[in-house]
Design an enzyme around this catalytic site. Structure first.
Site, short mmCIF file in Angstrom:
data_model
loop_
_atom_site.label_atom_id
_atom_site.label_comp_id
_atom_site.label_asym_id
_atom_site.label_seq_id
_atom_site.Cartn_x
_atom_site.Cartn_y
_atom_site.Cartn_z
N ASP A 90 6.88 -12.70 -4.12
CA ASP A 90 7.72 -12.81 -5.33
C ASP A 90 9.16 -12.96 -4.86
O ASP A 90 9.51 -12.61 -3.73
CB ASP A 90 7.52 -11.58 -6.23
CG ASP A 90 7.97 -11.86 -7.66
OD1 ASP A 90 8.50 -12.96 -7.92
OD2 ASP A 90 7.79 -10.97 -8.52
N ASP A 125 12.82 -17.23 -11.08
CA ASP A 125 12.78 -17.34 -12.55
C ASP A 125 13.54 -16.18 -13.17
O ASP A 125 13.80 -15.17 -12.51
CB ASP A 125 11.31 -17.34 -13.02
CG ASP A 125 10.55 -16.09 -12.56
OD1 ASP A 125 10.73 -15.69 -11.39
OD2 ASP A 125 9.81 -15.51 -13.37
N ALA A 193 7.54 -11.80 -17.50
CA ALA A 193 8.24 -10.92 -18.43
C ALA A 193 7.32 -10.24 -19.43
O ALA A 193 7.70 -10.00 -20.57
CB ALA A 193 9.34 -11.69 -19.15
N CYS A 276 -15.99 9.34 -11.47
CA CYS A 276 -15.92 8.06 -10.76
C CYS A 276 -16.88 8.09 -9.58
O CYS A 276 -17.14 9.14 -9.00
CB CYS A 276 -14.49 7.85 -10.27
SG CYS A 276 -14.31 6.53 -9.07
N CYS A 278 -16.43 6.42 -6.68
CA CYS A 278 -15.83 5.98 -5.41
C CYS A 278 -15.92 7.07 -4.34
O CYS A 278 -16.20 8.24 -4.63
CB CYS A 278 -14.39 5.51 -5.61
SG CYS A 278 -13.14 6.78 -5.46
N CYS A 281 -13.75 10.24 -4.83
CA CYS A 281 -14.22 11.15 -5.89
C CYS A 281 -15.54 11.83 -5.56
O CYS A 281 -15.83 12.90 -6.06
CB CYS A 281 -14.30 10.40 -7.21
SG CYS A 281 -12.69 9.76 -7.70
N1 GUN Z 1 7.04 -9.49 -11.80
C1 GUN Z 1 6.78 -9.00 -13.03
N2 GUN Z 1 7.24 -9.85 -13.99
C2 GUN Z 1 7.79 -10.91 -13.34
C3 GUN Z 1 8.42 -12.12 -13.78
O1 GUN Z 1 8.57 -12.38 -14.98
N3 GUN Z 1 8.85 -12.97 -12.80
C4 GUN Z 1 8.70 -12.69 -11.47
N4 GUN Z 1 9.13 -13.58 -10.58
N5 GUN Z 1 8.12 -11.56 -11.04
C5 GUN Z 1 7.66 -10.68 -11.96
ZN ZN Z 2 -12.75 7.53 -7.64
#
Ligand code: GUN
Ligand code: ZN
Length: 484
Positions: A90, A125, A193, A276, A278, A281
């Site tokens: 990201d 973005d 978003a 759970c 796993c 757990c």
């Molecule tokens: N991580 C969570 N939401 C967003 C987003 O809208 N854009 C980017 N680039 N990373 C994110």
């Molecule tokens: Zn578990």
């Protein structure tokens, strides 16, 4: 190089598929665990051993890190993280949404993501807040789109670029963004978003936003729901056509002492038992987990297991054609999820277009099931039946010789000729004792039949207990008592 997406099985608007990035291919739907290089409760290598094929990390964190920046540039991300699967990075947009600004430009972050050997790069973005007014959302979207176009221009059409879709909570802006991202040729589209919507349980708005984007996005694009990490909402999001999720929730919840389940989170201090299967757990009691010195790590492991198991369950449900049942089950875990589910059910007509023809089964699970795509599709098909002058719809299944045609009745679908008795959905649907909602819905099927066959005379024979509903739905149709 480049990114390609291929879908295999589908159910509602969800699909299983294969995402190919360069030489690597991963199965979808998939969960990309979020890795923070400074804070590894569970290492990428361990995560890979749990069957994870892709993860996501933050290039901005690497670019600002004294400890990791140079190593990532010299050795590459895969070496530094010790993970040879797909790594998505990201850009720092998340920091942008939290802190308001970042000290990096769009092309700088993209060059950096390329230079550290990331498999999927995300431009800078702008995640527009759901509180933003229309003008702000529109301006921010224009900047985002400009940056996406710039990314394609600088790096070419084969670069492994993601094209985030923004637009705040304005459906027309989300539609515009989906169209523009498609026109720019992005095969991989995160929906951005949405974290603030999920954090405040605004699932109705989430459904509205995602469905708006899906209306204009090419169906061949792989869709990533940015920041979606709670397993209780994966089924709902998958049903809308989301293919990828990324989870920081497994680690963030662990830090807060929260134990994730598919129907909600629990404070570990409030658990008397661990519901759970796993490894964590099964080898700890709730009390042992609470006081364990490595409790955060154990919780993170459990949270990850639960999250990954849900992804597998969803893939199997798509294979079987039972995704509606799974969505119904999951969305009863929280009233706001139920609101989101009902919002989805309001969109049956558009969902029906991508739904598959035949499924393993249809289980009736109450009123909500009456809005399912299979019923809408079945009832539309009724207008194509060829019928004689006089038609009996026999609720009890009995034939009467005086009619040209006798149809039987299975709520919530409606009338059916005996030739369809064994075919989907009539033959594969399981319903409990008839209730008002399903009979009413079935009568809508009779209504479509009547309206599409103006030259036929229709008679309904039913138990007197259904007569009032039949008359409400079908007006002055001739009704006979089937007990005579
Ligand atoms: N991580 C969570 N939401 C967003 C987003 O809208 N854009 C980017 N680039 N990373 C994110
Ligand atoms: Zn578990």
């Amino acid at each position: 190089m480049g990114i390609a997406f291929e879908s295999l099985y589908s159910d509602i608007a969800g699909r299983t598929g294969k995402l190919t990035v360069g030489k690597k291919t991963i199965k979808t739907p998939a969960l990309l665990p979020v890795i923070n290089p400074h804070l590894q409760l569970v290492t990428p290598k361990e995560i890979q051993s749990m069957g994870v094929e892709a993860l996501i990390t933050n290039a901005y964190v690497f670019s600002q890190s004294r400890q990791f920046r140079e190593r990532a540039l010299d050795e590459g991300l895969h070496k530094v993280l010790d993970f040879d699967g797909v790594i998505m990075t990201d850009s720092g947009s998340f920091q942008l949404s939290v802190y308001g600004q970042v000290s990096i430009t769009n092309t700088e972050t993209l060059f950096f993501q390329r230079d550290i050997g990331s498999d999927i790069w995300v431009p800078l973005d702008i995640p527009t807040s759901p509180d933003a007014d229309r003008q702000t959302a529109e301006q921010e979207l224009a900047i985002t789109m400009h940056r996406l176009a710039e990314a394609r221009e600088v790096f070419g059409k084969d670069a492994p670029l993601a094209g985030p879709v923004q637009g705040g909570i304005f459906n027309d802006l989300r539609e515009r963004a989906g169209r523009q991202v498609t026109d720019l040729g992005f095969p991989f589209c995160p929906i951005g978003a949405v974290v603030p919507l999920m954090e405040s349980y605004r699932y109705q708005d989430l459904v509205s936003v995602v469905m708006a984007v899906k209306r204009t996005l090419t169906p061949s694009a792989c869709v990533h729901l940015f920041g979606a990490g709670h397993p209780s909402m994966f089924a709902l999001a998958t049903a809308m056509g989301c293919d990828l999720f990324d989870s920081a929730a497994y680690a963030l919840s662990a830090k807060e002492g929260r134990y994730l389940t598919t129907h909600g989170s629990f404070k570990i201090d409030e658990l008397a038992d661990l519901p759970c299967a796993c490894n964590v757990c099964r080898t700890h009691t709730a009390e042992e987990l609470r006081i364990a010195p490595d409790r955060e790590r154990l919780l993170a492991l459990h949270n990850l297991y639960v999250t990954l198991a849900e992804i597998s369950r969803i893939r199997q449900a798509i294979f079987d054609g039972t995704l509606w049942e799974l969505v119904d089950e999951r969305c009863r875990g929280h009233p706001q999820l139920l609101s989101g589910y009902r919002e989805l059910l309001n969109r049956t007509i558009s969902l029906e277009k991508s739904d598959r023809i035949s499924k393993r089964r249809f289980f009736y699970r109450g009123d909500e099931s009456c809005s399912r795509t299979e019923i809408f599709r079945y009832q539309q098909m009724l207008s194509r039946l060829q019928l004689g002058n006089s038609v009996l719809v026999a609720f009890d299944g009995g034939m009467r010789n005086e009619f040209n045609d006798t149809l039987f009745f299975k709520p919530p679908f409606g009338p059916y000729p005996k030739e369809l008795k064994e075919t989907f959905p009539i033959g594969q649907s399981e319903i409990p004792e008839w209730d008002d909602a399903m009979v009413r819905k079935g009568c809508r099927g009779i209504k479509i039949l009547i309206e599409s066959h103006p030259d036929s005379r229709f008679v309904v024979s039913c138990n007197p207990c259904w007569e009032a509903i039949v008359r409400q739905e079908l007006g002055n149709i001739e009704v006979r008592n089937d007990q005579i």
